[in-house]
Enzyme design. Structure first.
Site, PDB file in Angstrom:
ATOM      1  N   ASP B  58      41.889  37.086  43.099  1.00 58.65           N
ATOM      2  CA  ASP B  58      40.846  37.974  43.595  1.00 58.65           C
ATOM      3  C   ASP B  58      39.840  37.215  44.442  1.00 58.65           C
ATOM      4  OD1 ASP B  58      38.324  40.088  42.004  1.00 58.65           O
ATOM      5  OD2 ASP B  58      39.340  40.235  43.945  1.00 58.65           O
ATOM      6  N   GLY B  62      39.867  37.119  49.518  1.00 58.64           N
ATOM      7  CA  GLY B  62      38.771  37.295  50.458  1.00 58.64           C
ATOM      8  C   GLY B  62      38.628  36.082  51.375  1.00 58.64           C
ATOM      9  N   ARG B  66      39.298  35.762  55.581  1.00 57.78           N
ATOM     10  CA  ARG B  66      38.382  35.225  56.599  1.00 57.78           C
ATOM     11  C   ARG B  66      39.002  34.025  57.297  1.00 57.78           C
ATOM     12  NH1 ARG B  66      34.905  37.252  52.792  1.00 57.78           N
ATOM     13  NH2 ARG B  66      34.987  35.470  51.402  1.00 57.78           N
ATOM     14  N   SER B  72      41.965  43.443  56.531  1.00 55.18           N
ATOM     15  CA  SER B  72      42.608  44.721  56.822  1.00 55.18           C
ATOM     16  C   SER B  72      42.044  45.780  55.898  1.00 55.18           C
ATOM     17  CB  SER B  72      44.126  44.620  56.639  1.00 55.18           C
ATOM     18  OG  SER B  72      44.428  44.259  55.306  1.00 55.18           O
ATOM     19  N   ASP B  79      42.408  45.728  47.034  1.00 54.16           N
ATOM     20  CA  ASP B  79      41.480  44.985  46.208  1.00 54.16           C
ATOM     21  C   ASP B  79      40.698  45.909  45.289  1.00 54.16           C
ATOM     22  OD1 ASP B  79      38.542  43.317  46.259  1.00 54.16           O
ATOM     23  OD2 ASP B  79      40.386  42.166  46.015  1.00 54.16           O
ATOM     24  N   ASP B  83      40.966  46.194  41.181  1.00 53.33           N
ATOM     25  CA  ASP B  83      39.769  46.038  40.355  1.00 53.33           C
ATOM     26  C   ASP B  83      39.671  47.153  39.333  1.00 53.33           C
ATOM     27  OD1 ASP B  83      37.344  44.787  42.797  1.00 53.33           O
ATOM     28  OD2 ASP B  83      38.680  43.766  41.395  1.00 53.33           O
TER      29      ASP B  83
END
Lengths: 191, 234
Positions: B58, B62, B66, B72, B79, B83
């Site tokens: 998780d 991210g 980057r 996207s 994501d 969660d």
């Protein structure tokens, strides 16, 4: 679905009864529609949590159904939002044949959705009455015995199964909408 | 965790979005979660390792998004959904390990689903209406909350850690209500106890914020209708 107000989009998912009441009393509201949706999700989730307790040996099955319910509805909701933002020609018709058939027959949709809820409730009732074993064994036994529960289950289970299949397909087509949304935005920027 | 606000243009035309690196990490996260919950009743150490692995995924997805310019919309939604499902599954687990207090965890599950669903919907409505129509419906608490991203992170992570610790304590054989088990661990000053003391306030604040967000999101829905009707009648 595209280009419609949130109210109209939401009423796609409302139960037939609620829809009738809502439009007949002319007290439609966005808040009411969202309240309805959220209550659906939470009550289905709670029912499935109950079933993980009553059929502990098969808790994975009901946990999986819970995951499927949350995921597919969440993805559908999000893809609806994206579709309402993008123009019709960008998004394309990403629905599959199965989904198109499904949505064209509102009573069939209702049967599947209600079938799932009824199947869960019946499984709960059977277990709470002392029937032990896996959900499959309990089902087969009650159908074999021709009890009221068994007969209802025999009617409800196919609908339940189709609903889960539709959930799976909807996840895929909704994911496609997310992907196409990015491609469409990139293409419109490049022009 | 991915920043859901901006997507990168799919420059790498030959690299399908479904196979973006952060999204593949997202799939790995799902697999780790499925495996974890598969062994939750039989192997608590393995569960902890797998759940930690999904936590790492998780964080990584991210960063990789980057790093590789591979943000996207699909990745952000993946994501979010992961969660929601993993928090739900964890709470379901806790209804089993603290059966006498299953209502507490069922309630937390209901709160998690409801508040996030309402938030998502109200965000959508806000993006359709103009800013001046919606007004600033956020409460002071929420404004403070959102201005401090690290604090937000602490609260969200605090909730997850509190749930996992309650699981570990129960799976270790501690019996009683979650309150008793927590108090016991804190008093005994075990590692679990110390971490719980740090995590629980964050968890509590997160639930409070969830409640407030439900109210403000509901207000957004109401205001959306009120404004549409008043603009029609003009």
């Amino acid at each position: 679905m595209r280009g419609l107000s949130p109210m109209a989009q939401l009423s796609e998912w409302l139960s037939p009864t609620k829809n009738c009441l809502l439009f007949s009393t002319l007290q439609e509201s966005t808040f009411g529609a969202v309240l309805d949706m959220v209550t659906d999700r939470v009550s289905t989730a709670a029912l499935l949590v109950l079933l993980t307790h009553f059929y502990k040996s098969h808790y994975g099955l009901f946990l999986g159904l819970l995951a499927l319910d949350i995921s597919s509805h969440w993805l559908q909701m999000y893809s609806t939002f994206l579709s309402s933002k993008a123009s019709h020609k960008d998004m394309g018709d990403s629905k599959s044949t199965l989904l198109r058939l499904y949505y064209q027959h509102r009573f069939f949709m209702g049967y599947c959705a209600i079938g799932a809820e009824v199947a869960y409730i019946l499984l709960y009732m059977l277990a709470a009455e002392g029937n032990i074993g896996s959900p499959y064994e309990v089902t087969c036994r009650s159908i074999g015995n021709g009890t009221v529960y068994g007969i209802l289950l025999a009617i409800a289970l196919p609908g339940c199964a189709i609903k889960q299949l539709v959930n799976l397909v909807q996840m895929k087509t909704a994911a496609d909408v997310c992907v196409n949304y990015d491609y469409a935005r990139h293409n419109s920027k490049a022009q």
